[in-house]
Design a protein around this motif. Structure first.
Motif, PDB file in Angstrom:
ATOM      1  N   ARG A  20       0.800  -1.216   0.000  1.00 40.31           N
ATOM      2  CA  ARG A  20       0.000   0.000   0.000  1.00 40.31           C
ATOM      3  C   ARG A  20       0.835   1.270   0.000  1.00 40.31           C
ATOM      4  O   ARG A  20       0.427   2.290  -0.546  1.00 40.31           O
ATOM      5  N   CYS A  21       1.989   1.210   0.631  1.00 39.65           N
ATOM      6  CA  CYS A  21       2.843   2.393   0.729  1.00 39.65           C
ATOM      7  C   CYS A  21       3.938   2.415  -0.335  1.00 39.65           C
ATOM      8  O   CYS A  21       4.857   3.235  -0.275  1.00 39.65           O
ATOM      9  N   TRP A  41       0.604   6.521   6.805  1.00 39.22           N
ATOM     10  CA  TRP A  41      -0.479   5.647   6.349  1.00 39.22           C
ATOM     11  C   TRP A  41      -1.646   5.706   7.331  1.00 39.22           C
ATOM     12  O   TRP A  41      -2.809   5.811   6.929  1.00 39.22           O
ATOM     13  N   ARG A  45      -3.903   8.181   5.263  1.00 43.09           N
ATOM     14  CA  ARG A  45      -4.687   7.254   4.444  1.00 43.09           C
ATOM     15  C   ARG A  45      -5.889   6.706   5.206  1.00 43.09           C
ATOM     16  O   ARG A  45      -6.997   6.668   4.677  1.00 43.09           O
ATOM     17  N   GLU A  46      -5.652   6.270   6.432  1.00 46.93           N
ATOM     18  CA  GLU A  46      -6.730   5.652   7.205  1.00 46.93           C
ATOM     19  C   GLU A  46      -7.529   6.656   8.037  1.00 46.93           C
ATOM     20  O   GLU A  46      -8.527   6.290   8.654  1.00 46.93           O
ATOM     21  N   LYS A  47      -7.068   7.902   8.067  1.00 47.35           N
ATOM     22  CA  LYS A  47      -7.779   8.971   8.791  1.00 47.35           C
ATOM     23  C   LYS A  47      -7.969   8.628  10.267  1.00 47.35           C
ATOM     24  O   LYS A  47      -9.020   8.897  10.866  1.00 47.35           O
ATOM     25  N   CYS A 125       1.729  14.352   5.544  1.00 43.84           N
ATOM     26  CA  CYS A 125       2.913  13.701   4.958  1.00 43.84           C
ATOM     27  C   CYS A 125       4.077  14.695   4.858  1.00 43.84           C
ATOM     28  O   CYS A 125       4.730  14.819   3.809  1.00 43.84           O
TER      29      CYS A 125
END
Length: 232
Positions: A20-21, A41, A45-47, A125
Motif C-alpha cells: 500500500r505504501c 499511512w 490514508r486511514e484517517k 505527509c
C-alpha cells in the motif's frame, strides 16, 4: 453506522511485490515500512484520530482496537473470511486495526503535545522545515526607492580629509547597517524542531517493537539525522 476497514483478511497487494505504501512486500505478505511511512499511512490514508482522554489517565479515546474489532465482527455477513457489512448510512469507515495500534502506541510513547505535532505532520505527509533558506545580509532600514531599486538607510560614522590642488576636501564616511537573516538562533531553532520530531519517531519506533501487524513489518529506517550536513 460505521464499517471497519480490512477486518478478516489482509488487504490485497496493489502490485507485484509492492504494498500500500509502495514498499517491498516480504514472503509473509507484510509490507516493509519505516515508522514515518507507517504513521503517514495511519493518519493520512486511514484517517485515524488522536484523541485525549482526561478521565482515563491518558488512554486514547476511540483507539480501543479490541472493542472495534468485536463491533465489526458483530456486523459480519457470516461469509467465510468476511467481517464486514456494507455501510449504507453515509458515514465514515473506521481505521484499519493496524492504524489503531499505531495511534495507541504514539499516544503512549511521547507527551501529548509531541504526539499532536507528530500526528499533524503525518496527516499532511510532511516533516518540520529545517531549511529556512540561506543566510543573507539585509539592511536594517530603508530610505526610499528609485526607478531601479530600493535604497538602504545609511548612517554617518566619521569623516575623512585629504588635500587636492584646490585645497582640503572633507567627506563623510557612511555605512549601511545590516542584519543577517535568518539569524543563527532561527536556524538552530528550525534544526532543533526537526531533531525533536526525529527523536519522537525513534520513541514511537521503540514502542512498536514486538508488535505484529496484519499488513506491515516495521523496519529500522529513520529520517536523516542531519539533512543539513553533507553526511546526512
Amino acid at each position: 453506522m460505521m464499517a471497519y476497514r480490512g477486518i478478516g483478511a489482509r488487504a490485497a497487494v496493489q502490485a507485484e511485490g509492492v504494498g500500500r505504501c509502495g514498499q517491498p512486500v516480504g514472503p509473509d505478505g507484510r509490507e516493509r515500512v519505516s515508522v514515518r511511512l507507517l504513521l503517514e499511512w495511519a493518519f493520512a490514508r486511514e484517517k485515524a484520530a488522536l484523541e485525549y482522554d482526561e478521565v482515563g489517565g491518558g488512554a486514547p479515546v476511540g483507539c480501543d482496537s479490541t472493542r472495534r474489532i468485536m463491533e465489526a465482527m458483530a456486523l459480519s455477513t457470516g461469509e467465510p473470511g468476511s467481517c464486514l457489512r456494507v455501510d449504507q448510512s453515509g458515514g465514515r469507515s473506521l481505521p484499519h486495526h493496524d492504524a489503531e495500534v499505531v495511534v495507541s502506541v504514539l499516544r503512549r510513547s511521547v507527551p501529548w503535545s509531541v504526539a499532536v505535532q507528530v500526528a499533524e505532520l503525518a496527516r499532511t505527509c510532511a516533516c518540520p522545515r529545517w531549511d529556512i533558506g540561506p543566510q543573507r545580509m539585509v539592511p536594517c532600514g530603508w530610505r526610499g526607492a528609485n526607478q531601479n531599486r530600493r535604497l538602504a538607510k545609511t548612517e554617518v560614522v566619521g569623516e575623512v580629509r585629504y588635500r587636492t590642488r584646490r585645497g582640503e576636501v572633507r567627506k563623510s564616511v557612511t555605512v549601511c547597517p545590516v542584519t543577517v537573516e535568518p539569524s543563527a538562533s532561527q536556524v538552530a531553532a528550525a534544526r532543533r524542531r526537526y531533531l525533536d520530531w526525529r527523536g519522537a519517531l525513534m520513541d514511537v519506533q521503540a514502542g512498536l517493537r514486538g508488535v505484529t501487524f496484519d499488513l506491515f513489518e516495521l523496519t529500522d529506517a529513520l529520517p536523516a539525522k542531519a539533512p543539513w550536513s553533507k553526511r546526512g
